[in-house]
Design a protein around this motif. Sequence first.
Motif, PDB file in Angstrom:
ATOM      1  N   TYR A 195       0.838  -1.188   0.000  1.00 42.44           N
ATOM      2  CA  TYR A 195       0.000   0.000   0.000  1.00 42.44           C
ATOM      3  C   TYR A 195       0.877   1.243   0.000  1.00 42.44           C
ATOM      4  N   SER A 196       0.493   2.241  -0.782  1.00 38.51           N
ATOM      5  CA  SER A 196       1.267   3.477  -0.863  1.00 38.51           C
ATOM      6  C   SER A 196       0.311   4.640  -1.113  1.00 38.51           C
ATOM      7  N   THR A 197       0.796   5.835  -0.820  1.00 41.25           N
ATOM      8  CA  THR A 197       0.016   7.046  -1.024  1.00 41.25           C
ATOM      9  C   THR A 197       0.286   7.605  -2.409  1.00 41.25           C
ATOM     10  N   ASP A 198      -0.768   7.914  -3.125  1.00 45.99           N
ATOM     11  CA  ASP A 198      -0.613   8.493  -4.454  1.00 45.99           C
ATOM     12  C   ASP A 198      -0.110   9.927  -4.306  1.00 45.99           C
ATOM     13  N   PRO A 199       1.063  10.262  -4.874  1.00 50.48           N
ATOM     14  CA  PRO A 199       1.554  11.638  -4.735  1.00 50.48           C
ATOM     15  C   PRO A 199       0.624  12.658  -5.361  1.00 50.48           C
ATOM     16  N   LEU A 200      -0.168  12.269  -6.359  1.00 48.22           N
ATOM     17  CA  LEU A 200      -1.110  13.209  -6.956  1.00 48.22           C
ATOM     18  C   LEU A 200      -2.217  13.588  -5.977  1.00 48.22           C
ATOM     19  N   GLU A 201      -2.408  12.772  -4.942  1.00 49.23           N
ATOM     20  CA  GLU A 201      -3.426  13.066  -3.943  1.00 49.23           C
ATOM     21  C   GLU A 201      -2.904  14.022  -2.869  1.00 49.23           C
ATOM     22  N   THR A 202      -1.602  14.183  -2.787  1.00 55.03           N
ATOM     23  CA  THR A 202      -1.013  15.019  -1.732  1.00 55.03           C
ATOM     24  C   THR A 202      -0.606  16.403  -2.217  1.00 55.03           C
ATOM     25  N   GLY A 221      -3.628  30.883 -13.155  1.00 56.35           N
ATOM     26  CA  GLY A 221      -2.508  30.203 -13.765  1.00 56.35           C
ATOM     27  C   GLY A 221      -2.974  29.181 -14.774  1.00 56.35           C
ATOM     28  N   VAL A 222      -2.041  28.354 -15.191  1.00 58.44           N
ATOM     29  CA  VAL A 222      -2.299  27.283 -16.154  1.00 58.44           C
ATOM     30  C   VAL A 222      -1.625  26.026 -15.627  1.00 58.44           C
ATOM     31  N   ILE A 223      -2.309  24.894 -15.714  1.00 59.47           N
ATOM     32  CA  ILE A 223      -1.734  23.613 -15.314  1.00 59.47           C
ATOM     33  C   ILE A 223      -1.717  22.685 -16.518  1.00 59.47           C
ATOM     34  N   THR A 224      -0.633  21.959 -16.677  1.00 59.80           N
ATOM     35  CA  THR A 224      -0.453  21.064 -17.812  1.00 59.80           C
ATOM     36  C   THR A 224      -0.077  19.668 -17.325  1.00 59.80           C
ATOM     37  N   LEU A 225      -0.007  18.757 -18.277  1.00 61.33           N
ATOM     38  CA  LEU A 225       0.402  17.397 -17.952  1.00 61.33           C
ATOM     39  C   LEU A 225       1.830  17.367 -17.403  1.00 61.33           C
ATOM     40  N   ARG A 226       2.656  18.277 -17.846  1.00 61.66           N
ATOM     41  CA  ARG A 226       4.024  18.344 -17.343  1.00 61.66           C
ATOM     42  C   ARG A 226       4.049  18.651 -15.850  1.00 61.66           C
ATOM     43  N   HIS A 227       3.101  19.453 -15.390  1.00 63.56           N
ATOM     44  CA  HIS A 227       3.049  19.757 -13.965  1.00 63.56           C
ATOM     45  C   HIS A 227       2.638  18.533 -13.149  1.00 63.56           C
ATOM     46  N   LEU A 228       1.741  17.707 -13.696  1.00 61.63           N
ATOM     47  CA  LEU A 228       1.386  16.474 -13.004  1.00 61.63           C
ATOM     48  C   LEU A 228       2.593  15.551 -12.888  1.00 61.63           C
ATOM     49  N   LEU A 229       3.379  15.475 -13.958  1.00 63.26           N
ATOM     50  CA  LEU A 229       4.568  14.623 -13.927  1.00 63.26           C
ATOM     51  C   LEU A 229       5.619  15.170 -12.966  1.00 63.26           C
ATOM     52  N   SER A 230       5.652  16.479 -12.796  1.00 66.07           N
ATOM     53  CA  SER A 230       6.621  17.050 -11.861  1.00 66.07           C
ATOM     54  C   SER A 230       6.332  16.608 -10.432  1.00 66.07           C
ATOM     55  N   ALA A 231       5.049  16.431 -10.083  1.00 65.63           N
ATOM     56  CA  ALA A 231       4.708  15.927  -8.756  1.00 65.63           C
ATOM     57  C   ALA A 231       5.187  14.490  -8.583  1.00 65.63           C
ATOM     58  N   ARG A 232       5.047  13.675  -9.631  1.00 64.62           N
ATOM     59  CA  ARG A 232       5.570  12.312  -9.575  1.00 64.62           C
ATOM     60  C   ARG A 232       7.093  12.325  -9.434  1.00 64.62           C
ATOM     61  N   LEU A 233       7.742  13.234 -10.167  1.00 62.27           N
ATOM     62  CA  LEU A 233       9.188  13.310 -10.089  1.00 62.27           C
ATOM     63  C   LEU A 233       9.640  13.736  -8.700  1.00 62.27           C
ATOM     64  N   TYR A 234       8.924  14.649  -8.084  1.00 65.99           N
ATOM     65  CA  TYR A 234       9.260  15.084  -6.732  1.00 65.99           C
ATOM     66  C   TYR A 234       9.157  13.926  -5.759  1.00 65.99           C
ATOM     67  N   ASP A 235       8.097  13.115  -5.880  1.00 67.79           N
ATOM     68  CA  ASP A 235       7.929  11.961  -4.998  1.00 67.79           C
ATOM     69  C   ASP A 235       9.043  10.945  -5.220  1.00 67.79           C
ATOM     70  N   PHE A 236       9.421  10.739  -6.487  1.00 68.60           N
ATOM     71  CA  PHE A 236      10.500   9.791  -6.788  1.00 68.60           C
ATOM     72  C   PHE A 236      11.817  10.278  -6.206  1.00 68.60           C
ATOM     73  N   THR A 237      12.076  11.580  -6.316  1.00 66.88           N
ATOM     74  CA  THR A 237      13.313  12.139  -5.787  1.00 66.88           C
ATOM     75  C   THR A 237      13.353  12.008  -4.273  1.00 66.88           C
ATOM     76  N   GLU A 238      12.224  12.276  -3.614  1.00 70.06           N
ATOM     77  CA  GLU A 238      12.177  12.175  -2.160  1.00 70.06           C
ATOM     78  C   GLU A 238      12.433  10.745  -1.695  1.00 70.06           C
ATOM     79  N   GLU A 239      12.013   9.771  -2.488  1.00 67.96           N
ATOM     80  CA  GLU A 239      12.113   8.371  -2.062  1.00 67.96           C
ATOM     81  C   GLU A 239      13.465   7.761  -2.383  1.00 67.96           C
ATOM     82  N   HIS A 240      14.068   8.152  -3.522  1.00 71.21           N
ATOM     83  CA  HIS A 240      15.252   7.438  -3.988  1.00 71.21           C
ATOM     84  C   HIS A 240      16.533   8.273  -4.006  1.00 71.21           C
ATOM     85  N   HIS A 241      16.426   9.573  -4.036  1.00 72.02           N
ATOM     86  CA  HIS A 241      17.634  10.374  -4.237  1.00 72.02           C
ATOM     87  C   HIS A 241      17.863  11.403  -3.136  1.00 72.02           C
ATOM     88  N   ARG A 242      17.296  11.186  -1.973  1.00 72.98           N
ATOM     89  CA  ARG A 242      17.532  12.130  -0.895  1.00 72.98           C
ATOM     90  C   ARG A 242      18.930  11.926  -0.322  1.00 72.98           C
TER      91      ARG A 242
END
Length: 321
Positions: free
Chosen positions: A166-173, A289-310
């Motif tokens: 079980y994990s938390t969806d970063p898009l939900e946070t 403002g404007v939100i794009t698909l790239r911004h959604l991916l940036s949230a995923r990238l932030y979560d990945f960085t926090e988990e693997h590259h801290r």
Amino acid sequence: MHWMWWPALGGLVIGLGGLVEPRALGAGYDVIDQLPTGRAGPGLILGILTVKTAIWALSLGSGTSGGVLAPVFMIGGALGAWEGMLFPRAIPGFWAILGLAAVVGGVMRSPLTGVVFTLELTHARPAMLPLAIASTAASALSALVLKRSVLTEKIARRGLHLTREYSTDPLETFFVREVMQPVEHGRLLVAHETATHTRIGALHGSAGALHPVVDAEGALVGVTTRRRLADATAAAAADAGPPVVHAATAECRPAVHPDQTLRQIAHLFAETGLTSAPVVDPATRRPAGVITLRHLLSARLYDFTEEHHRERVLPRRAVVG
């Protein structure tokens, strides 16, 4: 080795194991009854622990169907009984029921299942706390060491994807306001302006990037792009050109709010097929403002960085000479 020979190899291993320890074959209910009650001898304990483990693992690994619950009871009880031969003696069958609960909890990744099944078999309610500790520890170790449980390994080998835990969806946070691209007031396009009078070259972003279009009071009436403005200017019959609002697409571009989660935006993009949307204040309808698909991916990238590259830089300690 061709897969056709796998069931034959599994059957051969089961037959050889049955010659060494016949009590390892069958449902094993009589063995399960002897282990938790402390009536099993050293020969039965070691025979079940080695032979039953080998034939059960190899038979399942050969691709044939087989039970899980009864073999796990036998192996867990034998493991605990073998530990009881080394550890201090408590009550008859104490270490066997702990091993049974631990192996069931670890194999099934369900600590409560290990506790409840063991209590149903033995009615040893005073040992509930040790059972809970053993089953929980085994389940935690299984989750840390193994990618999947025994119950889901065969499904995963068929090519079906199974989540590990079980994990938390970063898009939900994350909220829209945290990742959106803010719109400066000077970059807004006014609806009554003409396309020829709009400085298309001054608009930043790609040709398909969204630019909000507002009315005289600053409320959003639509969005447009540099490409649409250029096409409208080229198609203008008069020198004045068409109003900017003619190049807007308000009817097919829903607006989102800054307090929405990125998961809601992802669902919106999936339902509409869009990859960008304007962000407006729900009270004033003014674009924020404007939100794009790239911004959604940036949230995923932030979560990945926090988990693997801290990385944490430790302060240097003064060396005392």
